[in-house]
Design an enzyme around this catalytic site. Structure first.
Site, PDB file in Angstrom:
ATOM      1  N   SER A 184       0.816  -1.206   0.000  1.00 39.46           N
ATOM      2  CA  SER A 184       0.000   0.000   0.000  1.00 39.46           C
ATOM      3  C   SER A 184       0.857   1.266   0.000  1.00 39.46           C
ATOM      4  CB  SER A 184      -0.893   0.021   1.242  1.00 39.46           C
ATOM      5  OG  SER A 184      -0.093   0.159   2.414  1.00 39.46           O
ATOM      6  N   GLY A 190       4.463   1.984   1.731  1.00 41.90           N
ATOM      7  CA  GLY A 190       5.605   2.560   1.035  1.00 41.90           C
ATOM      8  C   GLY A 190       6.175   3.742   1.771  1.00 41.90           C
ATOM      9  N   GLU A 200       6.596  -0.726  -5.172  1.00 42.81           N
ATOM     10  CA  GLU A 200       5.444  -0.942  -6.050  1.00 42.81           C
ATOM     11  C   GLU A 200       4.192  -0.808  -5.203  1.00 42.81           C
ATOM     12  OE1 GLU A 200       3.057  -4.352  -8.433  1.00 42.81           O
ATOM     13  OE2 GLU A 200       5.231  -4.618  -8.357  1.00 42.81           O
ATOM     14  N   CYS A 245      -3.119  -4.627  -8.171  1.00 38.36           N
ATOM     15  CA  CYS A 245      -2.646  -3.241  -8.243  1.00 38.36           C
ATOM     16  C   CYS A 245      -2.879  -2.659  -9.633  1.00 38.36           C
ATOM     17  CB  CYS A 245      -1.152  -3.168  -7.908  1.00 38.36           C
ATOM     18  SG  CYS A 245      -0.739  -3.707  -6.242  1.00 38.36           S
TER      19      CYS A 245
END
Length: 465
Positions: free
Chosen positions: A209, A213, A230, A264
């Site tokens: 998420s 990050g 990512e 994602c």
């Protein structure tokens, strides 16, 4: 001692229970990785490739068991779970095949009296933090190139999918990988941060998420190490008036609802040219109504539960709020017998009459919901596609490749698809912009994240200055 309890979305029961690593376990693991580093990076690339190839073969040989575990841990229908192992094989094989060229030294033009070249050397210990939604694919994106590049790896997997870490470790153990080269740890959030801050860790590869990050960036601040992030997405698709409507609809709906929308790079926003809007909507409803929502251990199920009830409730909240604000639901969810509030079983939904003031069109949903809007032209479509804090992928459907590529140039995203979506080609760089992250995995470029350049400037005996 703290324990991990994985609640299966299939039946709400504990499927896996594990003890978290202690402070001593963590210290010992990092020490083993540091000790193994010099040996592993000195090993010829050809030998490292053999270890990785054989580990992949082991995973493929155990595909049935791995698929069943994926289904029970995170809810993907058993009809599709084995495909993850196929994807692991494809990506790993590609990275092994391109490793020699990707890691080759860069030779500079001849200069009398001198040799000059740049080596790509490993960073050291790489800490991989992997999520539950594509538990093997996301992990393998970093693990295989990191090992090929000569790094040691410590893996922390999601508490929802702890068996994935154990299976990967088992695969490398089976092929005789030297001790300390690849390890895993079951960790709390606090201990995860401590590992990130360990002096021996030189790179962090995180998939998860946006808040996760941000945690990684905070933890590495001041350490002068690299990280690959990512993060989330709110990926758009645009169906132009000249598109092959049948193909576009089938592709977009699959891209939106595969894995119950828990991707994602799943399509969460759809823009349709006004001249074909009604036809696209009609066909989309037909496709969505064909889904079979049910227990994922049933081979006839094509749409499984979300990973947990809380995740389904979040999606329900987005949808209910959008409907109160004027959105129109196009799917009668009561047609799906397993659709039950208070459970992770959630029927798919298409929403028309949406706009970008609604959370469902700007906040990541991560569930089987697709918001649909009509647009007058390419300019309006581009404006809406770029109106997002995310930028992972985008898809354009058109039979005019030249126009499609021009549109692709103007979309602010990491990957643009033409006439397809939701696929990671291992030959291409997987990268996000804006809040979708930073750094890159896959492709030749991905190896650059896991090595550093080291320059050699050698004056030959008797050479000029």
């Amino acid at each position: 001692m703290d324990r991990i309890r994985t609640i299966s979305p299939v039946d709400g029961q504990i499927y896996v229970e594990r003890t978290m690593a202690s402070a001593g376990d963590i210290s010992a693991s990092i020490a083993r990785a540091e000790k193994a580093q010099s040996y592993w990076q000195a090993l010829p690339l050809s030998a490292r490739k053999v270890f990785c190839s054989k580990a992949v073969e082991y995973l493929v040989a155990n595909k049935r068991v791995i698929a069943e575990e994926i289904t029970w841990m995170m809810g993907r229908p058993i009809a599709f779970s084995g495909g993850e192992v196929d994807g692991v094989e494809e990506r790993a094989r590609h990275m092994i095949a391109i490793a020699e060229d990707s890691l080759a030294s860069i030779a500079l033009p001849d200069k009398p009296g001198f040799n000059r070249y740049i080596k790509r050397v490993p960073l050291g210990t790489v800490f991989v933090i992997a999520p539950w939604n594509y538990p093997y694919l996301t992990a393998i994106n970093a693990i295989i190139p990191a090992l090929l590049a000569g790094n040691t790896v410590v893996l922390k997997h999601s508490a929802q999918t702890p068996l994935c870490a154990e299976r990967l470790f088992e695969a490398f153990q089976h092929v005789g990988l030297p001790e300390g080269v690849f390890q895993y740890l079951h960790l709390s959030h606090a201990d995860t941060e401590k590992v990130i801050q360990a002096t021996q860790v030189r790179h962090v590869a995180f998939t998860g998420s946006v808040p996760g990050g941000a945690m990684v960036e905070k933890a590495v601040a001041g350490r002068f190490i690299s990280s690959g992030l990512e993060l989330g997405g709110k990926d758009p698709a645009y169906i132009r008036k000249d598109a092959d409507i049948e193909t576009a609809v089938e592709t977009v709906i699959d891209g939106a609802f595969f894995n119950s929308g828990q991707s994602c790079c799943g399509i969460e926003r759809l823009y349709i040219h006004q001249s074909i809007y009604d036809e696209v909507i009609e066909k989309s409803v037909e496709v969505v109504r064909r889904y079979q929502l049910g227990r994922p251990d049933d081979t006839s199920t094509t749409l499984g539960p979300l990973v947990k009830t809380g995740a389904a409730d979040f999606v329900r909240g987005q949808v209910d709020e959008a409907i109160r604000q004027g959105a129109m639901p196009l799917i009668d969810q009561s047609e799906f017998a397993m659709h039950k509030p208070g459970t992770p079983y959630l029927a798919p939904q298409l929403l028309s009459h949406v706009n970008h003031s609604m959370r469902v069109m700007h906040e990541e949903t991560f569930g089987p919901v697709l918001g649909v809007m009509s647009v007058a032209d390419d300019h309006e479509a581009l404006s809406l596609m770029n109106d997002s804090e995310f930028g992972l992928t985008a898809a354009v459907f058109t039979q005019d490749q030249q126009v499609g590529e021009r549109l692709a140039d103007d979309i602010d995203t990491g990957t643009v698809f033409l006439n397809r979506c939701d696929y990671l080609d291992p030959g291409l760089a997987w990268v996000g912009v804006k809040n979708s992250g930073r750094g890159c995995t896959l492709s030749q470029v991905g190896f650059e994240m896991l090595t550093r350049p080291k320059s050699y400037h050698i004056k030959k005996p008797g050479g000029d200055k």
